[in-house]
Motif scaffolding. Structure first.
Motif, PDB file in Angstrom:
ATOM      1  N   TYR A 224       0.703  -1.238  -0.508  1.00 44.41           N
ATOM      2  CA  TYR A 224       0.535   0.150  -0.034  1.00 44.41           C
ATOM      3  C   TYR A 224       0.858   0.992  -0.167  1.00 44.41           C
ATOM      4  O   TYR A 224       0.345   2.314  -0.345  1.00 44.41           O
ATOM      5  CB  TYR A 224      -0.765   0.394   1.145  1.00 44.41           C
ATOM      6  CG  TYR A 224      -2.169  -0.550   1.351  1.00 44.41           C
ATOM      7  CD1 TYR A 224      -3.321  -0.354  -0.088  1.00 44.41           C
ATOM      8  CD2 TYR A 224      -1.882  -2.122   1.455  1.00 44.41           C
ATOM      9  CE1 TYR A 224      -4.079  -1.318  -0.521  1.00 44.41           C
ATOM     10  CE2 TYR A 224      -2.721  -2.934   0.986  1.00 44.41           C
ATOM     11  CZ  TYR A 224      -4.532  -2.456   0.261  1.00 44.41           C
ATOM     12  OH  TYR A 224      -5.602  -3.445   0.403  1.00 44.41           O
ATOM     13  N   THR A 225       2.025   1.103   0.245  1.00 41.28           N
ATOM     14  CA  THR A 225       3.138   2.661   0.101  1.00 41.28           C
ATOM     15  C   THR A 225       3.733   2.362  -0.173  1.00 41.28           C
ATOM     16  O   THR A 225       4.550   3.916  -0.444  1.00 41.28           O
ATOM     17  CB  THR A 225       3.112   3.183   2.071  1.00 41.28           C
ATOM     18  OG1 THR A 225       4.467   1.643   2.346  1.00 41.28           O
ATOM     19  CG2 THR A 225       2.681   2.852   3.020  1.00 41.28           C
ATOM     20  N   HIS A 226       4.326   1.341  -1.501  1.00 41.71           N
ATOM     21  CA  HIS A 226       5.502   1.433  -2.076  1.00 41.71           C
ATOM     22  C   HIS A 226       6.620   1.625  -1.524  1.00 41.71           C
ATOM     23  O   HIS A 226       7.586   2.650  -1.860  1.00 41.71           O
ATOM     24  CB  HIS A 226       5.533   2.347  -3.318  1.00 41.71           C
ATOM     25  CG  HIS A 226       3.999   2.127  -3.869  1.00 41.71           C
ATOM     26  ND1 HIS A 226       3.462   0.723  -4.723  1.00 41.71           N
ATOM     27  CD2 HIS A 226       2.670   2.613  -3.969  1.00 41.71           C
ATOM     28  CE1 HIS A 226       2.889   1.135  -5.648  1.00 41.71           C
ATOM     29  NE2 HIS A 226       1.908   1.699  -5.613  1.00 41.71           N
ATOM     30  N   SER A 227       6.984   1.261  -0.055  1.00 39.53           N
ATOM     31  CA  SER A 227       7.950   1.424   0.789  1.00 39.53           C
ATOM     32  C   SER A 227       9.406   0.106   0.391  1.00 39.53           C
ATOM     33  O   SER A 227       8.881  -0.896   0.619  1.00 39.53           O
ATOM     34  CB  SER A 227       8.048   1.421   2.463  1.00 39.53           C
ATOM     35  OG  SER A 227       6.109   2.233   2.485  1.00 39.53           O
ATOM     36  N   ALA A 228      10.305   0.640   0.887  1.00 35.82           N
ATOM     37  CA  ALA A 228      11.359  -0.049   1.144  1.00 35.82           C
ATOM     38  C   ALA A 228      11.504  -1.016   1.956  1.00 35.82           C
ATOM     39  O   ALA A 228      10.497  -0.518   2.797  1.00 35.82           O
ATOM     40  CB  ALA A 228      12.680   0.329   0.316  1.00 35.82           C
ATOM     41  N   SER A 229      11.905  -2.130   2.420  1.00 38.23           N
ATOM     42  CA  SER A 229      11.981  -2.927   3.589  1.00 38.23           C
ATOM     43  C   SER A 229      12.850  -2.554   4.291  1.00 38.23           C
ATOM     44  O   SER A 229      12.490  -2.274   5.669  1.00 38.23           O
ATOM     45  CB  SER A 229      12.374  -4.753   3.063  1.00 38.23           C
ATOM     46  OG  SER A 229      11.194  -5.538   2.140  1.00 38.23           O
ATOM     47  N   ASP A 230      13.581  -1.594   3.915  1.00 36.16           N
ATOM     48  CA  ASP A 230      14.413  -1.146   4.820  1.00 36.16           C
ATOM     49  C   ASP A 230      13.641   0.464   5.785  1.00 36.16           C
ATOM     50  O   ASP A 230      14.090   0.736   7.015  1.00 36.16           O
ATOM     51  CB  ASP A 230      15.657  -0.558   5.055  1.00 36.16           C
ATOM     52  CG  ASP A 230      16.685  -1.234   4.488  1.00 36.16           C
ATOM     53  OD1 ASP A 230      16.580  -2.860   4.470  1.00 36.16           O
ATOM     54  OD2 ASP A 230      17.195  -1.367   3.641  1.00 36.16           O
TER      55      ASP A 230
END
Length: 86
Positions: free
Chosen positions: A54-60
């Motif tokens: 949903y946020t297109h965030s990286a795992s880090d």
């Protein structure tokens, strides 16, 4: 000569305190990991997958941590995501 020795001695004392605090933190994390429920690693992985979707965030950019409180456990999730998530 005494001043120079005192200067280095203070550094050793400070580093000993830092090392002691790090050791305390490592021990508390180890105890917490031993007492965590069996499903917790899977739950953490699934939370990260859903948040990334949903946020297109990286795992880090996603941190999931578990805290053992006196009468319950608590999961804390911290997420950073880009401004444009379209």
């Amino acid at each position: 000569m005494k001043r120079l020795r005192d200067f280095f001695q203070r550094d050793q004392d400070a580093s000993a305190n830092v090392a002691r605090e790090r050791l305390k933190l490592m021990i508390s994390q180890d105890r917490m990991q031993r007492n965590q429920p069996d499903f917790l690693p899977r739950l953490q992985k699934e939370l990260i997958e859903v948040i990334r979707r949903y946020t297109h965030s990286a795992s880090d950019d996603i941190q999931v941590s578990c805290h053992a409180l006196p009468h319950r456990s608590q999961i804390e999730v911290n997420v950073s995501w880009p401004k444009n998530t379209s």
